[in-house]
Design a protein around this motif. Structure first.
Motif, PDB file in Angstrom:
ATOM      1  N   VAL A   1     -23.970  18.484  82.058  1.00 55.79           N
ATOM      2  CA  VAL A   1     -24.017  18.132  83.272  1.00 55.79           C
ATOM      3  C   VAL A   1     -23.498  16.736  83.320  1.00 55.79           C
ATOM      4  N   ASP A   2     -24.615  15.956  82.932  1.00 53.88           N
ATOM      5  CA  ASP A   2     -24.789  14.525  83.644  1.00 53.88           C
ATOM      6  C   ASP A   2     -23.539  13.875  82.673  1.00 53.88           C
ATOM      7  N   SER A   3     -22.995  14.222  81.338  1.00 58.04           N
ATOM      8  CA  SER A   3     -21.756  13.413  80.862  1.00 58.04           C
ATOM      9  C   SER A   3     -20.632  13.129  81.871  1.00 58.04           C
ATOM     10  N   PRO A   4     -20.247  11.632  81.373  1.00 59.74           N
ATOM     11  CA  PRO A   4     -19.132  11.989  82.491  1.00 59.74           C
ATOM     12  C   PRO A   4     -18.273  12.435  82.175  1.00 59.74           C
ATOM     13  N   MET A   5     -17.549  13.774  81.626  1.00 56.16           N
ATOM     14  CA  MET A   5     -16.949  14.803  81.286  1.00 56.16           C
ATOM     15  C   MET A   5     -17.990  16.588  82.313  1.00 56.16           C
ATOM     16  N   LYS A   6     -19.201  15.941  82.320  1.00 54.07           N
ATOM     17  CA  LYS A   6     -19.365  16.696  83.282  1.00 54.07           C
ATOM     18  C   LYS A   6     -19.125  18.147  82.402  1.00 54.07           C
ATOM     19  N   HIS A   7     -20.075  18.383  81.771  1.00 52.32           N
ATOM     20  CA  HIS A   7     -20.186  19.636  80.251  1.00 52.32           C
ATOM     21  C   HIS A   7     -20.683  19.178  78.710  1.00 52.32           C
ATOM     22  N   ALA A   8     -20.902  20.112  78.481  1.00 55.43           N
ATOM     23  CA  ALA A   8     -21.661  19.922  76.919  1.00 55.43           C
ATOM     24  C   ALA A   8     -20.275  19.901  76.073  1.00 55.43           C
ATOM     25  N   GLY A   9     -20.174  19.703  74.522  1.00 59.75           N
ATOM     26  CA  GLY A   9     -19.640  19.747  74.118  1.00 59.75           C
ATOM     27  C   GLY A   9     -19.856  21.338  73.261  1.00 59.75           C
ATOM     28  N   GLN A  10     -18.746  21.019  72.260  1.00 60.62           N
ATOM     29  CA  GLN A  10     -18.555  22.624  71.468  1.00 60.62           C
ATOM     30  C   GLN A  10     -18.706  22.139  69.967  1.00 60.62           C
ATOM     31  N   PRO A  11     -19.246  22.292  69.333  1.00 58.17           N
ATOM     32  CA  PRO A  11     -19.685  21.728  67.724  1.00 58.17           C
ATOM     33  C   PRO A  11     -18.015  21.314  67.371  1.00 58.17           C
ATOM     34  N   PHE A  12     -17.354  22.451  67.493  1.00 60.11           N
ATOM     35  CA  PHE A  12     -15.669  22.372  67.063  1.00 60.11           C
ATOM     36  C   PHE A  12     -14.941  21.421  67.005  1.00 60.11           C
ATOM     37  N   GLU A  13     -15.673  20.879  68.530  1.00 64.36           N
ATOM     38  CA  GLU A  13     -14.787  19.350  69.071  1.00 64.36           C
ATOM     39  C   GLU A  13     -15.370  17.761  68.387  1.00 64.36           C
ATOM     40  N   LEU A  14     -16.142  17.827  67.398  1.00 63.64           N
ATOM     41  CA  LEU A  14     -16.962  16.969  66.475  1.00 63.64           C
ATOM     42  C   LEU A  14     -15.906  17.283  64.839  1.00 63.64           C
ATOM     43  N   ALA A  15     -15.953  18.392  64.240  1.00 67.56           N
ATOM     44  CA  ALA A  15     -14.982  18.529  62.630  1.00 67.56           C
ATOM     45  C   ALA A  15     -13.875  17.346  63.351  1.00 67.56           C
ATOM     46  N   PRO A  16     -13.206  17.938  63.245  1.00 69.95           N
ATOM     47  CA  PRO A  16     -11.528  16.870  63.190  1.00 69.95           C
ATOM     48  C   PRO A  16     -12.372  15.204  63.026  1.00 69.95           C
ATOM     49  N   ALA A  17     -13.465  14.568  63.475  1.00 69.50           N
ATOM     50  CA  ALA A  17     -14.088  13.228  63.446  1.00 69.50           C
ATOM     51  C   ALA A  17     -15.140  13.868  61.681  1.00 69.50           C
ATOM     52  N   TYR A  18     -15.502  14.454  61.119  1.00 65.77           N
ATOM     53  CA  TYR A  18     -15.651  14.384  59.813  1.00 65.77           C
ATOM     54  C   TYR A  18     -14.947  14.185  58.809  1.00 65.77           C
ATOM     55  N   VAL A  19     -13.843  15.767  58.970  1.00 61.07           N
ATOM     56  CA  VAL A  19     -12.711  15.888  58.651  1.00 61.07           C
ATOM     57  C   VAL A  19     -12.198  13.573  58.292  1.00 61.07           C
ATOM     58  N   TYR A  20     -11.656  13.526  58.824  1.00 64.08           N
ATOM     59  CA  TYR A  20     -10.702  11.670  58.833  1.00 64.08           C
ATOM     60  C   TYR A  20     -11.760  10.612  57.905  1.00 64.08           C
ATOM     61  N   LEU A  21     -13.455  10.954  58.430  1.00 57.76           N
ATOM     62  CA  LEU A  21     -14.127  10.541  57.916  1.00 57.76           C
ATOM     63  C   LEU A  21     -14.326  10.566  56.300  1.00 57.76           C
ATOM     64  N   ALA A  22     -14.221  12.155  55.822  1.00 55.39           N
ATOM     65  CA  ALA A  22     -14.040  11.984  54.519  1.00 55.39           C
ATOM     66  C   ALA A  22     -12.916  11.852  53.786  1.00 55.39           C
ATOM     67  N   CYS A  23     -11.636  12.273  54.653  1.00 57.59           N
ATOM     68  CA  CYS A  23     -10.659  12.050  53.480  1.00 57.59           C
ATOM     69  C   CYS A  23      -9.537  10.236  53.786  1.00 57.59           C
ATOM     70  N   ASP A  24      -8.811  10.466  52.456  1.00 57.65           N
ATOM     71  CA  ASP A  24      -7.927   8.990  52.893  1.00 57.65           C
ATOM     72  C   ASP A  24      -7.267   8.576  54.075  1.00 57.65           C
ATOM     73  N   ASP A  25      -7.320   9.332  55.126  1.00 59.26           N
ATOM     74  CA  ASP A  25      -6.662   8.825  56.255  1.00 59.26           C
ATOM     75  C   ASP A  25      -7.846   7.763  57.088  1.00 59.26           C
ATOM     76  N   SER A  26      -9.327   7.258  56.011  1.00 62.20           N
ATOM     77  CA  SER A  26     -10.220   6.451  57.024  1.00 62.20           C
ATOM     78  C   SER A  26     -10.446   5.422  55.072  1.00 62.20           C
ATOM     79  N   LYS A  27      -9.427   5.980  54.817  1.00 63.57           N
ATOM     80  CA  LYS A  27      -9.869   5.100  53.525  1.00 63.57           C
ATOM     81  C   LYS A  27     -10.508   2.955  53.230  1.00 63.57           C
ATOM     82  N   TYR A  28     -10.278   2.537  54.770  1.00 63.58           N
ATOM     83  CA  TYR A  28     -10.457   1.275  54.662  1.00 63.58           C
ATOM     84  C   TYR A  28     -11.567   1.567  55.768  1.00 63.58           C
ATOM     85  N   VAL A  29     -12.281   2.193  56.346  1.00 67.16           N
ATOM     86  CA  VAL A  29     -13.193   2.363  56.814  1.00 67.16           C
ATOM     87  C   VAL A  29     -14.634   2.811  56.540  1.00 67.16           C
ATOM     88  N   SER A  30     -15.747   1.781  56.657  1.00 72.00           N
ATOM     89  CA  SER A  30     -16.992   2.330  55.966  1.00 72.00           C
ATOM     90  C   SER A  30     -17.616   1.021  56.894  1.00 72.00           C
TER      91      SER A  30
END
Length: 299
Positions: free
Chosen positions: A256-285
């Motif tokens: 509740v002390d986060s700027p958005m005033k509530h905790a996040g849920q696990p599914f809200e992180l998953a796309p970040a891992y997909v991005y880093l795993a796939c070729d969309d981030s092939k220029y990112v390290s």
């Protein structure tokens, strides 16, 4: 009941996201997702995938629950086969396996103690016997112990925390690395506390800072092999780690002390891992993505 906000899918409300949680505590580490009230949301029904990881094999530690489960589900939707490494949370792991297989992916469960270097070699051996290849490693598991003073942190706790959160990342990376090829990806879960600290999680914060530095150094070490290494730094996310480590009164106000005033849920992180795993981030390290409810951090 506790206040809720709606989670909107493509056309309708699929499930509501809690703003606060009932006081609760689990007397074991790691915790069990099956005992949490409410259960974390791991699957985003509006995320369908587009084959970004088709034909790839991913090893995810701590994939039985929490962030690891959400990442496994998203990877499965993108076409990857999964290896879920976990300690002893067998029912949670079976639940993750059934969800992954529902989306058409194959899923191998491997139970054991990653603090032992020999187990990392066993994980790789079983993965190669089952799938014959490895493309993605997600070092994600962790433990934490709530202690208000450094004077309360025993040598045993310190060793346990570092062996679980840091040594195991080194061991599994070493075991997997000979089988990775150019285009492969290593993703490591660090934390917002690596940047801002936490007064009651001193040893945990230290391990997450170590993971941050390990991620950056390893990315430089592996650039000439074409292997990318990145991290994700979650903020307050509703996972089994929370009721298994925080006092019940802190659980009830978690996030509740986060700027958005509530905790996040696990599914809200998953796309970040997909991005880093796939070729969309092939220029990112050597980078870290911050999924933390709007908290500003400096790197």
């Amino acid at each position: 009941m506790y206040p809720m906000v709606p989670y909107y899918g493509r056309k309708k409300v699929y499930r509501e996201i809690p703003l606060t949680f009932p006081p609760q505590q689990q007397n074991r580490q790691p915790g069990l997702e099956s005992l949490m009230v409410p259960r974390p949301i791991s699957d985003n029904p509006s995320y369908s995938g587009s084959g970004k990881l088709r034909g790839q094999v991913a090893i995810i530690t701590g994939g039985d629950s929490g962030i690891g489960r959400a990442v496994a589900i998203a990877f499965a939707k993108e076409g990857a086969d999964l290896v879920i490494v976990y300690l002893n949370e067998h029912a949670d792991a079976k639940d993750t396996q059934s969800r992954v297989e529902y989306y058409g992916a194959r899923c191998l469960l491997i139970s054991g103690d990653l603090r032992e270097e020999s187990f990392s070699r066993e994980v790789v051996d079983q993965t190669l016997r089952k799938f014959g290849r490895i493309h993605i490693l997600v070092n994600n598991h962790a433990i934490q112990f709530y202690q208000k003073s450094i004077l309360d942190i025993s040598a045993e706790q310190l060793d346990h925390t570092f062996r679980t959160n840091v040594y195991a990342f080194f061991y599994l990376t070493k075991a997997v690395l000979p089988y990775l090829s150019p285009g492969s990806s290593i993703i490591q879960t660090t934390s917002a506390v690596a940047y801002e600290g936490h007064e009651a999680l001193l040893d945990y914060s230290a391990t997450k800072g170590a993971i941050l530095s390990f991620t950056r150094a390893l990315s430089q070490s592996l650039l000439n092999r074409g292997i990318r290494v990145n991290g994700v730094a979650p903020g307050p996310i509703w996972t089994p780690l929370i009721p298994s480590s925080f006092p019940p009164e802190d659980v009830s106000t978690f996030g509740v002390d986060s700027p958005m005033k509530h905790a996040g849920q696990p599914f809200e992180l998953a796309p970040a891992y997909v991005y880093l795993a796939c070729d969309d981030s092939k220029y990112v390290s050597g980078q870290v993505l911050h999924v933390n409810g709007g908290e500003m951090v400096s790197s």
